[in-house]
Design a protein around this motif. Structure first.
Motif, PDB file in Angstrom:
ATOM      1  N   ARG A 199       0.833  -1.212   0.000  1.00  0.00           N
ATOM      2  CA  ARG A 199       0.000   0.000   0.000  1.00  0.00           C
ATOM      3  C   ARG A 199       0.862   1.254   0.000  1.00  0.00           C
ATOM      4  O   ARG A 199       0.556   2.240  -0.705  1.00  0.00           O
ATOM      5  N   SER A 200       1.936   1.244   0.763  1.00  0.00           N
ATOM      6  CA  SER A 200       2.840   2.398   0.793  1.00  0.00           C
ATOM      7  C   SER A 200       3.493   2.611  -0.571  1.00  0.00           C
ATOM      8  O   SER A 200       3.665   3.744  -1.014  1.00  0.00           O
ATOM      9  N   LEU A 201       3.822   1.524  -1.223  1.00  0.00           N
ATOM     10  CA  LEU A 201       4.417   1.616  -2.557  1.00  0.00           C
ATOM     11  C   LEU A 201       3.423   2.210  -3.555  1.00  0.00           C
ATOM     12  O   LEU A 201       3.784   3.046  -4.391  1.00  0.00           O
ATOM     13  N   ALA A 202       2.172   1.829  -3.446  1.00  0.00           N
ATOM     14  CA  ALA A 202       1.135   2.413  -4.307  1.00  0.00           C
ATOM     15  C   ALA A 202       1.001   3.919  -4.044  1.00  0.00           C
ATOM     16  O   ALA A 202       0.804   4.710  -4.965  1.00  0.00           O
ATOM     17  N   GLU A 203       1.145   4.303  -2.792  1.00  0.00           N
ATOM     18  CA  GLU A 203       1.106   5.714  -2.421  1.00  0.00           C
ATOM     19  C   GLU A 203       2.274   6.477  -3.062  1.00  0.00           C
ATOM     20  O   GLU A 203       2.103   7.587  -3.572  1.00  0.00           O
ATOM     21  N   VAL A 204       3.445   5.861  -3.070  1.00  0.00           N
ATOM     22  CA  VAL A 204       4.616   6.481  -3.710  1.00  0.00           C
ATOM     23  C   VAL A 204       4.343   6.701  -5.193  1.00  0.00           C
ATOM     24  O   VAL A 204       4.652   7.771  -5.739  1.00  0.00           O
ATOM     25  N   VAL A 205       3.764   5.705  -5.851  1.00  0.00           N
ATOM     26  CA  VAL A 205       3.470   5.828  -7.285  1.00  0.00           C
ATOM     27  C   VAL A 205       2.526   7.001  -7.539  1.00  0.00           C
ATOM     28  O   VAL A 205       2.735   7.794  -8.467  1.00  0.00           O
ATOM     29  N   THR A 206       1.521   7.159  -6.703  1.00  0.00           N
ATOM     30  CA  THR A 206       0.600   8.287  -6.855  1.00  0.00           C
ATOM     31  C   THR A 206       1.332   9.611  -6.656  1.00  0.00           C
ATOM     32  O   THR A 206       1.110  10.576  -7.403  1.00  0.00           O
ATOM     33  N   CYS A 207       2.221   9.651  -5.685  1.00  0.00           N
ATOM     34  CA  CYS A 207       3.025  10.866  -5.463  1.00  0.00           C
ATOM     35  C   CYS A 207       3.940  11.147  -6.655  1.00  0.00           C
ATOM     36  O   CYS A 207       4.155  12.312  -7.017  1.00  0.00           O
TER      37      CYS A 207
END
Length: 118
Positions: A72-80
């Protein structure tokens, strides 16, 4: 002596990935310091942090849960990264390099999580 997580390739790669994100954010505008810069740094650091925290638990089910938090944190990074590209803080080349790295790391974490059975 070493911790179990230090031997995990996904932890090692997530540590390197976090450093890449940190270096990338050094050129973000100063007015983003408490917004996008902080958010992407915390999310990228959270990937390795959750892997290490989960690995020391006695329950494999709990470890799988923490690997899910890393994903989930990695998905957040991609959005950022998308936000940074859209705001012209990073180039298309920088975006795609880290996007592809993110995708590869996510697949590795998912594959590892699928191997962790109760």
């Amino acid at each position: 002596m070493s911790f179990k997580f230090e031997k995990l390739v996904i932890w090692q790669k997530s540590m390197d990935f976090g450093e890449s994100i940190y270096k990338l954010t050094l050129k973000f505008p100063k007015d983003e310091a408490f917004n996008l810069t902080s958010q992407i740094r915390r999310a990228s650091d959270s990937i390795a942090l959750n892997i290490s925290e989960g690995s020391i638990l006695k329950s494999k089910l709990e470890f799988r849960k923490f690997l899910g938090y890393s994903i989930r944190s990695l998905a957040e990074v991609v959005t950022c990264l998308y936000k940074a590209k859209n705001r012209k803080y990073i180039s298309e080349e920088e975006f795609y390099k880290l996007y592809n790295e993110s995708h590869s790391l996510m697949n590795q974490i998912i594959a590892f999580r699928n191997q962790v059975k109760e």
